[in-house]
Design an enzyme around this catalytic site. Structure first.
Site, PDB file in Angstrom:
ATOM      1  N   HIS A   1       0.837  -1.072   0.230  1.00  0.00           N
ATOM      2  CA  HIS A   1      -0.059   0.109   0.008  1.00  0.00           C
ATOM      3  C   HIS A   1       0.876   1.143   0.015  1.00  0.00           C
ATOM      4  O   HIS A   1       0.329   2.433   0.006  1.00  0.00           O
ATOM      5  CB  HIS A   1      -0.950   0.161   1.177  1.00  0.00           C
ATOM      6  CG  HIS A   1      -1.893  -1.254   1.283  1.00  0.00           C
ATOM      7  ND1 HIS A   1      -2.917  -1.365   0.501  1.00  0.00           N
ATOM      8  CD2 HIS A   1      -1.685  -2.150   1.847  1.00  0.00           C
ATOM      9  CE1 HIS A   1      -3.612  -2.444   0.662  1.00  0.00           C
ATOM     10  NE2 HIS A   1      -2.814  -3.150   1.461  1.00  0.00           N
ATOM     11  N   ARG A   2       2.149   1.081   0.090  1.00  0.00           N
ATOM     12  CA  ARG A   2       2.941   2.129   0.052  1.00  0.00           C
ATOM     13  C   ARG A   2       2.842   3.002  -1.078  1.00  0.00           C
ATOM     14  O   ARG A   2       2.903   4.176  -1.205  1.00  0.00           O
ATOM     15  CB  ARG A   2       4.615   1.781   0.284  1.00  0.00           C
ATOM     16  CG  ARG A   2       4.689   1.639   1.746  1.00  0.00           C
ATOM     17  CD  ARG A   2       6.285   1.514   1.817  1.00  0.00           C
ATOM     18  NE  ARG A   2       6.555   1.017   3.210  1.00  0.00           N
ATOM     19  CZ  ARG A   2       7.137  -0.318   3.584  1.00  0.00           C
ATOM     20  NH1 ARG A   2       7.638  -0.972   2.262  1.00  0.00           N
ATOM     21  NH2 ARG A   2       7.255  -0.527   4.479  1.00  0.00           N
ATOM     22  N   SER A   3       2.763   2.304  -2.367  1.00  0.00           N
ATOM     23  CA  SER A   3       2.690   2.998  -3.641  1.00  0.00           C
ATOM     24  C   SER A   3       1.585   3.782  -3.693  1.00  0.00           C
ATOM     25  O   SER A   3       1.468   5.172  -3.854  1.00  0.00           O
ATOM     26  CB  SER A   3       2.628   2.188  -4.816  1.00  0.00           C
ATOM     27  OG  SER A   3       1.331   1.030  -4.623  1.00  0.00           O
TER      28      SER A   3
END
Lengths: 623, 359
Positions: B294-296
Site C-alpha cells: 500500500h506504500r505506492s
C-alpha cells in the site's frame, strides 16, 4: 514512539489479526511469523498489538543486535564500584512477559534467531559469558516478520514457529482506498484518529480479557481432536508441534468467540494459521492427473509420450523406450541441429546447496554477499563477538575490554581515571562478513538441447539457480556456446535480474563447441577484470557433454578430456549439471565432470524437492 | 550581492567546497522536482536517482543542500528534535517537556548528511562513548550517522554498493523512524526520521527490493539528448570551474526564487488535504497495475499533493497525478525477483484522464 497506529484502525488482514489475538489470549502460543510483501502492514500490525494490552509492551530486537545485549552481560557499574559480579540482563530477560518483535528475521544472524527461538520455547536460557554462569528464565511472545523474496528461513527454524501467516494482498477497491485514507488521516492528526478508534479498541480489549479467563475451560470434543491429528497426518506434518499448535489456537479462537467448546470452523482456521508452513512435500510429489481432451496436435502427442516416459521410467523396458524415443523423433520432426529455436523458461524451484560450503576454500577480502559467512580480517563487517587479541591489531572491542577490566577496579590503582585497563583485559572485535561468489553460468545452447524441449527445463533450472544466487548476493554471469563460438551474454554482475531477462533470449540450435566453451569461460574468470585471485569463482556448466566441434585435429572427446584436465583445480570450481535425458544415455557429462575435478549433478537432482516433479510440470504444461 | 560574495569567499577561505547552484542545472526536471517535493513534504519517503555516470545525479543532490529550509528545533539536542512533532522526540526532550520545562528553541537549517560506503556499523548506528566509559566508568551512547540524519537528508552515493549489514541498519531505521541500538553493551533508542536520498548506476548491480521499496520516489535520469542543452551544460560547467564564486553569484536571483518557492509550497502543503477523487484515482491505478503493497498508493497521493504545492496551486490536477504516478510506481511493480514488468504509462494516463474528466 509514544503511540502507535491502533490495531482496530487496520483494514483487512483478518488472518494475521486473528493470529495475534490468539497469542494474546493464550500465552503458550509463543512464536508467530508474519510473511508478506513489502508495504502490507506487517510491522504496523505487530506494533499495534501494544494498543490492545495494558501490561505488555512490544520490544524491538534490532537487526544488528549483539549477544551481550541479547543475553545479558556483566553489570559494569556495579563491578567497578563494588567489585561484585552481577548480571545486567539482556533483551530476552527484559522481554519477560512482554512481546519481542524482530523485523526481517530472514536477514538476521542464524545464531541470534536460534537463541531467541529456543529461549521462547523452553522459557529459559543459559548465560555462559564473561565469567557469568546463570540459568535465566523468561517467558515472552516472539513475533517475527519477513519478506520471503529476500531469502527463506530453514525448515527447522520455520517449524518452531507456532503460527505462520501470510499477509493478504488487498485487491478490493473500497478497502484499498480506505487504507490510504486512514494512513493519511493518521499522519495528519494521529490523536483524533486514535480517539476515533478508542471505542472499538476498548471493546476488543475487554473481549481479550474475557477470552483469557475463559481459555482454560474451553474443551475440544473428542471427534474434533481426532480431526486435528488426521489433518496433520494428511498434510504430512512432521512432529507433534503442529497438532499442539492447532489445538491451542482452536481453543483460543473459541474463547475469543465466547464459546466453551471448539467448533469445526475453529479448527479449520487454526489449521490454516498453524499448519501452512509445516506442510510436508508429499502432496506436491503426486503425479499429475493425465490430461483430458481429445484434440491431439502433434505437439501434444509429443508431450504426452515424453511425459509418460518421465512418469514411469521403470515400467517400460529400456530398449522399448529407446525405440519410442526414436519414433518420437521421427514423428515430430525434431529440428535439425542447425535450426535456431527459442524456448520458454521452465518453472523455477528451490535449489539445493549445490555450492557446498565446506569444500569451499573460504578466503578473506571478499565482495560482500550472503552465501558464506567469514570472519573478516580487516575492520569491516558486523561486530559479532570478541576474543583475546591474536595478532597485532587495532580493532579493540571497547565494551568487552571494559567489562573484562571491571571486576578488578577496586584493587587496581587508577591514576585518576575511572577505569584502569591492563593488557590482559584487552579484547578485540570479531567481525563477521558474508561473502558471495562469482558464478558463471555456461550454457550449452546447441541443437541437442532442443530435443525433448530440454531447454525449457534447463532454463527453469538456471532461473532457480539465479534466484538462489540473488538471495545470496552472488555475482553472476551468463555465457552460452553453440555453433562454433562461445558468447558472453552477461559479464559477471551483481544483478541476476539482467541475467534472468536474457534467459528468454538464449537461442538454441547448432553444433556443440564444448571445449571452446569451457576454455572461454575459464579464461573469463581467470584473466582480466574478473580474475581477483582470492575470490571464490565457479562455473556452472549445463550440458549433455556431447561436444562435436574440435579445436584441433584430435577427436573431440580426447581433446575435451585434455582441456578439462588442464584447467581442473586451477582456481575455478566446476559444477557440471548433466542435462542429458532419455535413452541411451552416454554419460559424457559425468566423465567431463571427473576430468574437471568438479561436482556432478543431474538436472533433476538440483531441486530440493527432487526436480522430477518440476520437470513433469514443464512437460505437462501447455507450452 | 556583495554580502553574498563575501559569504562565499569566506567559505572558500575555510576550504569549504562551493557547490554548483541547483538552479543552474540544465534539464533533469524530474529529478529536481522529486527532490523539491521531498524537501517540502518529507513523509513522501525519499528519492532514489538511477542513471548512468555523469548525469549530474550527485551534483543535484549536493546542490539541494543550499536550498534547504530552516526548522525549529530543541536547543542543545543532538538529535535536533522537532518540537512540532511530539511523537518523535528523543528521550531527554520528552523528559524536558514532561517536567514542564519551557522548551528553548533555535532555528537550524536542514542539511545533507552523507553516508559513505566505507562507514562501519558502529559509526552508522552509534556506539559506546569510549572516552566517557574510561574516564567516568559510566556507559554512554555516542550517536552515529543515523542520529545526525534525524530531520535531515541522509544521502548515500552509489547506494547499490552499500554493504549488506549497513543496508539492514538503514532498513530498520527507515521502517520505524527510530534507531534501536542493542549492541556493545548499549541499549538506546532515538528518533531517526530522515529523508533517504540515494544515487546509483544500475549497471553496477541492483538494489535489494526491500531497500528499493523504502524509497518513496524513483527517478531514472538520462543524459540530455538535445544538442543545445548539452552545449549549455558544458558551457556552464566550464564557467563554474573557472570562477565558482562569480558563477554562484550570477545565479543568486534564481537560487532565491527556488528558496521562495520551497517556503511557499511548504505553507500550501500544510493546509492541503487529499480529496476522495485523488485517493480513488491512486487506488485505481495501483489496482490496475497489480502493485501489491500500500506504500505506492500513499506515496502517489502525497507526491501529487507536493507537486501541486510546488506549482503554487491548492488543487491537484491530472498532470500532478500523472507525474506522481510516473515517479512512485515503476519500482514497485516487480512482485518477485526476476519477474519482468514494465509500467504501461498510457493506461495510467487513461485512468487518470477518465477519473479527472468525470469531476
Amino acid at each position: 514512539m509514544i503511540h502507535q497506529f491502533p490495531f482496530t484502525g487496520i483494514t483487512g488482514q483478518e488472518h494475521a489479526k486473528k493470529a495475534l489475538l490468539c497469542a494474546l489470549v493464550c500465552d503458550d502460543i509463543r512464536n508467530i511469523l508474519i510473511l508478506g510483501n513489502p508495504g502490507t502492514a506487517k510491522s504496523t500490525l505487530v506494533r499495534s498489538v501494544e494498543s490492545l494490552t495494558n501490561e505488555k509492551k512490544v520490544i524491538t530486537i534490532p537487526q544488528n543486535v549483539t549477544y551481550d545485549r541479547l543475553l545479558g552481560m556483566i553489570d559494569l557499574e556495579k563491578a567497578i564500584t563494588s567489585g561484585s559480579i552481577q548480571v545486567h540482563h539482556g533483551i530476552l530477560k527484559e522481554g519477560n512477559n512482554q512481546i519481542l518483535y524482530a523485523d526481517d528475521i530472514n536477514l538476521m544472524d542464524e545464531g541470534v534467531i536460534q537463541c531467541i527461538l529456543s529461549a521462547s520455547e523452553t522459557g529459559q536460557y543459559l548465560l555462559e559469558r564473561e565469567g557469568l554462569s546463570h540459568i535465566i528464565s523468561t517467558r515472552f511472545t516472539f513475533i517475527a516478520s519477513m519478506d520471503p523474496s529476500e531469502g527463506e528461513l530453514s525448515s527447522g527454524q520455520l517449524e518452531r514457529f507456532d503460527l505462520c501467516i501470510r499477509t493478504d494482498l488487498i485487491t478490493d477497491f473500497e478497502m484499498r482506498s480506505e487504507i490510504v485514507k486512514k494512513a493519511l488521516y493518521y499522519e495528519i492528526s494521529p490523536d483524533t484518529f486514535i480517539f476515533e478508534c478508542e471505542k472499538e479498541t476498548e471493546t476488543l480489549k475487554r473481549s481479550i480479557l474475557k477470552a483469557k479467563e475463559r481459555f482454560p475451560y474451553v474443551s475440544i470434543p473428542d471427534g474434533h481432536a481426532d480431526l486435528i491429528s488426521s489433518l496433520c497426518v494428511e498434510l504430512g506434518v512432521e512432529g507433534y508441534r503442529g497438532d499442539i499448535a492447532v489445538a491451542r489456537t482452536a481453543k483460543a479462537l473459541a474463547a475469543l468467540d465466547q464459546r466453551d467448546e471448539v467448533m469445526f470452523d475453529d479448527i479449520k482456521l487454526a489449521a490454516l494459521l498453524a499448519l501452512e508452513h509445516r506442510r510436508g512435500e508429499c502432496k506436491e510429489r503426486l503425479p499429475h492427473p493425465p490430461k483430458s481432451g481429445n484434440e491431439e496436435t502433434p505437439e501434444q502427442d509429443f508431450e504426452k509420450n515424453s511425459s509418460k516416459e518421465q512418469k514411469n521410467p521403470d515400467a517400460i523396458p529400456e530398449y522399448q523406450q529407446g525405440e519410442k524415443e526414436q519414433k518420437n523423433r521421427e514423428q515430430n520432426h525434431i529440428p535439425t541441429p542447425h535450426q535456431e529455436r527459442y524456448f520458454d523458461i521452465g518453472s523455477p524451484f528451490e535449489v539445493i546447496r549445490y555450492l557446498d560450503e565446506n569444500t569451499w576454500q573460504v578466503t578473506l577480502k571478499q565482495k560482500s554477499g550472503r552465501r558464506s559467512r567469514v570472519i573478516s580480517s580487516d575492520s569491516s563487517g558486523h561486530y559479532r563477538s570478541f576474543r583475546f587479541p591474536g595478532r597485532c591489531r587495532n580493532d579493540i572491542a571497547i565494551d568487552a575490554t571494559i567489562r573484562a577490566a571491571a571486576p578488578y577496579q577496586r584493587i587496581r590503582s587508577r591514576n585518576g581515571l575511572a577505569i584502569s585497563v591492563k593488557k590482559s583485559d584487552i579484547r578485540e572485535k570479531v567481525r563477521e562478513k558474508k561473502i558471495g561468489h562469482t558464478i558463471l553460468f555456461l550454457v550449452d545452447a546447441s541443437g541437442s538441447m532442443g530435443v525433448q524441449k530440454r531447454m525449457i527445463a534447463v532454463k527453469g533450472a538456471i532461473l532457480s539457480l539465479l534466484k538462489d544466487a540473488y538471495q545470496k548476493r552472488d555475482r553472476v554471469g551468463l555465457m552460452i556456446f553453440r555453433g562454433d563460438s562461445a558468447d558472453l551474454l552477461l559479464p559477471p554482475t551483481q544483478s541476476p535480474d539482467i541475467a534472468a531477462k536474457l534467459l528468454k533470449k538464449i537461442p538454441t540450435g547448432g553444433k556443440t563447441p564444448l571445449a571452446k566453451g569451457i576454455t572461454e569461460g575459464y579464461l573469463l574468470l581467470t584473466r582480466g577484470k574478473f580474475a581477483a585471485p582470492r575470490e571464490n569463482k565457479s562455473i556452472v556448466l549445463l550440458t549433455d557433454g556431447r561436444g562435436n566441434v574440435p579445436l584441433t585435429e584430435k577427436t573431440t572427446r580426447e581433446e575435451l578430456g585434455d582441456v578439462a584436465r588442464k584447467i581442473a583445480g586451477k582456481g575455478v570450481r566446476f559444477i557440471v549439471v548433466d542435462t542429458e535425458c532419455g535413452f541411451p544415455r552416454l554419460g559424457r557429462a559425468l566423465v567431463l565432470a571427473r576430468d574437471l575435478d568438479g561436482s556432478y549433478f543431474r538436472l533433476e537432482d538440483l531441486s530440493i524437492h527432487g526436480l522430477a516433479g518440476c520437470v513433469n510440470d514443464v512437460l505437462y504444461s501447455d507450452r | 550581492m556583495v554580502r553574498e560574495m563575501r559569504a562565499i569567499r569566506k567559505c572558500l577561505m575555510k576550504e569549504e567546497i562551493v557547490v554548483y547552484p541547483f538552479s543552474a542545472i540544465v534539464g533533469q526536471q524530474d529529478m529536481k522536482d522529486a527532490l523539491l517535493a521531498n524537501i517540502i513534504y518529507p513523509s513522501i519517503g525519499g528519492v532514489l536517482i538511477r542513471g548512468e555516470k555523469g548525469t549530474a545525479k550527485s551534483t543535484t543532490v549536493r546542490a539541494a543542500a543550499d536550498l534547504l529550509p530552516e526548522r525549529k528545533v530543541m536547543k542543545g539536542c543532538i538529535f535536533r528534535c522537532d518540537i512540532s512533532d511530539p511523537r518523535n522526540l528523543c528521550e531527554s526532550c520528552r523528559e524536558k517537556i514532561a517536567t514542564g520545562e519551557k522548551p528553548v528553541l533555535e532555528y537550524s537549517r536542514m542539511r545533507v548528511v552523507e553516508l559513505p560506503l566505507c562507514a562501519t556499523e558502529d559509526r552508522v548506528a552509534g556506539t559506546l562513548d569510549i572516552e566517557h566509559a574510561i574516564t567516568r566508568g559510566v556507559k554512554k551512547f555516542e550517536p552515529g550517522v543515523l542520529a545526525m540524519a534525524n530531520g535531515n537528508i541522509l544521502y548515500v552515493d552509489e547506494v547499490n554498493l552499500l554493504d549488506d549489514h549497513i543496508v539492514d541498519l538503514l532498513l530498520d531505521a527507515a521502517a520505524m523512524g527510530v534507531n534501536f541500538v542493542e549492541r556493545e553493551g548499549i541499549s538506546y533508542a532515538h528518533p531517526a526520521r530522515f529523508l533517504l536520498v540515494g544515487t546509483m548506476n544500475p549497471e553496477e548491480g541492483d538494489l535489494r527490493p526491500q531497500l528499493l521499496d523504502r524509497f518513496g520516489l524513483v527517478v531514472d535520469v538520462e543524459g540530455e539528448k538535445d544538442n543545445r542543452e548539452r552545449s549549455e551544460i558544458v558551457k556552464r560547467r566550464l564557467e563554474f570551474e573557472r570562477d565558482p564564486v562569480a558563477f554562484c553569484t550570477s545565479f543568486q536571483v534564481e537560487q532565491q526564487a527556488v528558496r521562495d518557492q520551497i517556503i511557499r509550497a511548504k505553507q500550501i502543503i500544510a493546509e492541503l488535504r487529499p480529496d476522495d477523487l485523488l485517493i480513488n484515482t491512486a487506488v485505481r491505478i495501483s489496482l490496475s497495475l497489480g502493485v501489491d503493497g500500500h506504500r505506492s498508493d500513499i506515496t502517489l497521493v502525497k507526491a501529487a499533493l507536493a507537486f501541486a504545492a510546488l506549482d503554487g496551486r491548492k488543487e491537484v490536477n491530472s498532470t500532478d497525478v500523472l507525474k506522481a504516478a510516473g515517479l512512485s510506481l515503476p519500482h514497485r511493480m516487480r512482485r518477485r525477483p526476476f519477474e519482468e514488468s514494465t509500467m504501461d504509462i498510457t493506461s495510467v494516463r487513461g485512468i487518470i484522464e477518465s477519473c479527472y474528466q468525470v469531476s
